[in-house]
Design a protein around this motif. Structure first.
Motif, short mmCIF file in Angstrom:
data_model
loop_
_atom_site.label_atom_id
_atom_site.label_comp_id
_atom_site.label_asym_id
_atom_site.label_seq_id
_atom_site.Cartn_x
_atom_site.Cartn_y
_atom_site.Cartn_z
N ILE A 259 -7.70 -34.51 45.88
CA ILE A 259 -9.05 -34.73 45.35
C ILE A 259 -9.25 -33.97 44.05
CG2 ILE A 259 -11.51 -34.27 45.79
CD1 ILE A 259 -10.96 -34.82 48.74
N ALA A 260 -8.62 -32.78 43.97
CA ALA A 260 -8.74 -31.97 42.74
C ALA A 260 -7.87 -32.50 41.61
CB ALA A 260 -8.37 -30.52 43.04
N GLY A 261 -7.02 -33.52 41.91
CA GLY A 261 -6.21 -34.13 40.85
C GLY A 261 -4.85 -33.51 40.65
N GLU A 262 -4.39 -32.68 41.59
CA GLU A 262 -3.07 -32.05 41.47
C GLU A 262 -1.98 -33.12 41.66
OE1 GLU A 262 -2.51 -29.04 40.69
OE2 GLU A 262 -4.17 -27.76 41.33
N ASP A 263 -0.85 -32.97 40.92
CA ASP A 263 0.24 -33.91 41.10
C ASP A 263 1.15 -33.45 42.24
OD1 ASP A 263 1.95 -31.88 40.14
OD2 ASP A 263 1.90 -32.65 38.10
N ASP A 264 2.15 -34.29 42.57
CA ASP A 264 3.00 -34.02 43.73
C ASP A 264 3.72 -32.68 43.62
OD1 ASP A 264 2.13 -36.51 44.33
OD2 ASP A 264 4.10 -37.49 44.36
N LYS A 265 4.26 -32.39 42.43
CA LYS A 265 5.02 -31.14 42.26
C LYS A 265 4.13 -29.92 42.44
CE LYS A 265 8.66 -32.95 39.24
NZ LYS A 265 9.33 -32.85 37.91
N HIS A 281 4.05 -36.53 53.29
CA HIS A 281 2.69 -36.28 53.77
C HIS A 281 1.69 -37.14 53.01
CE1 HIS A 281 3.25 -33.01 56.62
NE2 HIS A 281 4.06 -32.40 55.77
N ILE A 282 1.86 -37.23 51.69
CA ILE A 282 0.94 -38.01 50.87
C ILE A 282 0.99 -39.49 51.26
CG2 ILE A 282 0.50 -38.84 48.52
CD1 ILE A 282 1.34 -36.05 47.53
N ASN A 283 2.22 -40.00 51.51
CA ASN A 283 2.35 -41.40 51.93
C ASN A 283 1.66 -41.64 53.27
OD1 ASN A 283 3.79 -42.12 49.65
ND2 ASN A 283 5.78 -41.69 50.59
N GLU A 284 1.78 -40.68 54.19
CA GLU A 284 1.11 -40.81 55.49
C GLU A 284 -0.41 -40.83 55.32
OE1 GLU A 284 2.50 -37.70 58.00
OE2 GLU A 284 4.57 -38.46 58.08
N ILE A 285 -0.90 -39.98 54.43
CA ILE A 285 -2.34 -39.95 54.16
C ILE A 285 -2.80 -41.28 53.57
CG2 ILE A 285 -4.11 -38.88 52.70
CD1 ILE A 285 -2.46 -36.26 52.92
N MET A 286 -2.04 -41.79 52.60
CA MET A 286 -2.42 -43.05 51.95
C MET A 286 -2.38 -44.20 52.96
SD MET A 286 -0.46 -42.53 48.28
CE MET A 286 -0.75 -44.22 47.80
N THR A 287 -1.38 -44.20 53.86
CA THR A 287 -1.29 -45.26 54.88
C THR A 287 -2.49 -45.19 55.81
OG1 THR A 287 1.12 -45.25 54.78
CG2 THR A 287 0.10 -46.16 56.77
N ARG A 288 -2.85 -43.96 56.21
CA ARG A 288 -3.93 -43.81 57.17
C ARG A 288 -5.27 -44.27 56.59
NH1 ARG A 288 -4.35 -38.95 61.17
NH2 ARG A 288 -2.10 -39.12 60.95
N ILE A 289 -5.49 -44.06 55.29
CA ILE A 289 -6.78 -44.46 54.71
C ILE A 289 -6.71 -45.84 54.06
CG2 ILE A 289 -7.44 -42.06 54.30
CD1 ILE A 289 -6.75 -42.43 51.36
N GLY A 290 -5.50 -46.46 54.06
CA GLY A 290 -5.38 -47.81 53.52
C GLY A 290 -5.35 -47.86 52.01
#
Length: 317
Positions: A259-265, A281-290
């Motif tokens: 939400i704060a705009g931080e990149d993956d690294k 983890h990010i992919n799981e989050i994106m999948t869960r929220i569609g």
């Protein structure tokens, strides 16, 4: 206008001795002059001319002296700057000692650990710790705990999945140490007896700044205490329930940084995990929220506010 000196007593009706004294004074002031060819003859000089003759050299001497005074002031000012810089440098040396060599850092840690009497506070971000580092810390920690020193340590949540860290925590906890975990809201820190603290050098991660200034050390201790209150006890056995709780806590922290705009690294570095694990983890989050991409994910996360305790990543009973 000229006048004979021998005629002055009679002309002014004064004793010769008094007239002679007055003549000497006027000669000294330049208001009278003697003729080279006739020493007994005196010439009266106008006050304006006398002023130029008398005041001129004095004015030049005053100007020269003023110039000398100004030069002394300039030199003293330069010395004052050096003095102030020296005082600041000395105070900094007394309050903060910079150590850039890793071997020297370890030596100072050994020295302070051997002399600690009451308490050691430690916060170690970065997730799992290398086994050799844990081995070195083990020797210092055991010796301090055996002397009755209170020891509290904060790790990141991700350290719970490191077998080496878990074994270290189990042994230290059995000896009386308290260890908790938190997300990313802390920095690397070691405080001995609330008197001296080690922090990382911003430009040399292998080095350290040894801080003795009481106000700065107090600020560091207060920061540690705030993080300690927010942290959770380090589970000595990571079962399914604990793993889910840790995973959900990690995802909540990742959401906050997304939400704060931080990149993956940046997120991976702050969470103490590899970039690949962070991206999982990010992919799981994106999948869960569609969400189809990071831009849409950021929008949805801001809209749905999924980083709180009531979000979809809370641990289930």
């Amino acid at each position: 206008m000229s006048i004979e000196e021998m005629d002055l007593p009679e002309r002014f009706g004064e004793p010769p001795e008094r007239v002679a004294g007055a003549v000497r004074t006027l000669l000294g002031m330049g208001l009278l002059q003697k003729h080279d060819s006739s020493p007994g003859t005196l010439t009266v000089v106008s006050p304006d001319s006398a002023e130029l003759n008398i005041v001129g050299p004095v004015t030049r001497r005053v100007a020269e002296m003023q110039g000398a005074v100004d030069q002394i002031r300039i030199e003293l000012s330069g010395l004052a700057d050096l003095y102030r810089k020296g005082i600041i440098h000395r105070l900094r040396q007394e309050g903060v000692e910079t150590i850039r060599n890793l071997a020297d850092v370890r030596a100072r840690l050994e020295e302070l650990a051997a002399g600690v009497k009451r308490e050691v506070l430690t916060s170690q971000p970065g997730g799992a710790r290398p086994e050799e580092v844990l081995g070195e810390a083990m020797v210092r920690t055991e010796a301090a705990l055996a002397r009755g020193v209170v020891m509290r340590t904060i790790y990141q949540h991700t350290a719970q999945f490191s077998q080496a860290t878990l074994a270290f925590v189990e042994q230290m906890t059995a000896m009386g140490a308290e260890i908790r975990t938190i997300g990313d809201a802390f920095s690397r820190l070691i405080v001995f007896d609330r008197e001296v603290a080690f922090i990382e050098l911003w430009d040399a991660p292998q080095g350290a700044a040894l801080v003795r200034d009481p106000s700065v050390v107090h600020f560091m201790v207060e920061s540690f205490e705030r993080a300690w209150v927010q942290a959770s006890a380090f589970p000595l056995a990571v079962g399914r329930r604990e793993a889910i709780a840790v995973s959900d806590a990690v995802k909540s922290d990742i959401i906050r940084m997304m939400i704060a705009g931080e990149d993956d690294k940046a997120i991976a570095r702050r969470m103490g995990m590899s970039v690949r694990t962070c991206q999982r983890h990010i992919n799981e989050i994106m999948t869960r929220i569609g969400a189809r991409n990071r831009v849409q994910a950021g929008y949805l996360l801001r809209t749905l506010d999924l980083s709180g305790a009531n979000g979809p990543f809370r641990a289930e009973g």
